[in-house]
Design a protein around this motif. Structure first.
Motif, PDB file in Angstrom:
ATOM      1  N   ALA A  36       4.477  -1.134   4.034  1.00 46.64           N
ATOM      2  CA  ALA A  36       4.281  -3.060   4.156  1.00 46.64           C
ATOM      3  C   ALA A  36       3.206  -3.759   4.765  1.00 46.64           C
ATOM      4  O   ALA A  36       2.670  -4.078   4.725  1.00 46.64           O
ATOM      5  CB  ALA A  36       5.572  -3.278   5.534  1.00 46.64           C
ATOM      6  N   ALA A  37       2.041  -2.478   5.660  1.00 44.97           N
ATOM      7  CA  ALA A  37       0.920  -3.101   5.897  1.00 44.97           C
ATOM      8  C   ALA A  37       0.389  -2.539   4.821  1.00 44.97           C
ATOM      9  O   ALA A  37      -0.745  -4.051   4.617  1.00 44.97           O
ATOM     10  CB  ALA A  37       0.729  -1.234   6.752  1.00 44.97           C
ATOM     11  N   GLU A  38      -0.190  -2.011   3.690  1.00 44.30           N
ATOM     12  CA  GLU A  38      -0.645  -1.826   2.158  1.00 44.30           C
ATOM     13  C   GLU A  38      -0.443  -2.704   2.212  1.00 44.30           C
ATOM     14  O   GLU A  38      -1.482  -3.627   0.918  1.00 44.30           O
ATOM     15  CB  GLU A  38      -0.700  -0.766   2.162  1.00 44.30           C
ATOM     16  N   SER A  39       0.831  -3.631   1.939  1.00 44.69           N
ATOM     17  CA  SER A  39       0.820  -4.770   0.899  1.00 44.69           C
ATOM     18  C   SER A  39       0.053  -6.157   1.049  1.00 44.69           C
ATOM     19  O   SER A  39       0.293  -7.027   1.115  1.00 44.69           O
ATOM     20  CB  SER A  39       2.755  -4.959   1.494  1.00 44.69           C
ATOM     21  N   ALA A  40       0.147  -5.919   2.796  1.00 42.94           N
ATOM     22  CA  ALA A  40      -0.435  -6.984   3.686  1.00 42.94           C
ATOM     23  C   ALA A  40      -2.336  -6.368   3.874  1.00 42.94           C
ATOM     24  O   ALA A  40      -2.776  -7.916   4.349  1.00 42.94           O
ATOM     25  CB  ALA A  40       0.060  -7.103   5.464  1.00 42.94           C
ATOM     26  N   GLY A  41      -2.012  -5.972   2.936  1.00 41.21           N
ATOM     27  CA  GLY A  41      -3.757  -5.648   2.657  1.00 41.21           C
ATOM     28  C   GLY A  41      -4.693  -4.983   3.738  1.00 41.21           C
ATOM     29  O   GLY A  41      -5.791  -4.407   3.663  1.00 41.21           O
TER      30      GLY A  41
END
Length: 72
Positions: A36-41
């Motif tokens: 989720a964190a990586e998907s948010a950048g």
């Protein structure tokens, strides 16, 4: 129940009016949070100690300073 962070400081006390037992698949919880964190950048750095932050710059052990912000 007391939950301790890795630093062993400032544990969180959980209380209930009844007996409870809960089990969590922590590896799956952490993996979901990482994705989720990586998907948010976000860039996720595992196994790196946080040494502090000031003026929006985080200091990580063994790494260059990282610009960071926290949304609440």
């Amino acid at each position: 129940m007391l939950l301790y962070p890795p630093s062993r400081r400032a544990p969180i006390r959980l209380t209930s009016d009844r007996d409870e037992y809960r089990v969590g698949d922590m590896a799956a919880v952490y993996e979901h949070a990482r994705r989720a964190a990586e998907s948010a950048g976000a860039r996720v750095l595992l196994g790196v100690r946080f040494d502090g932050a000031s003026a929006g710059v985080a200091r990580l052990a063994g790494s260059e300073p990282v610009r960071a912000r926290c949304r609440r």
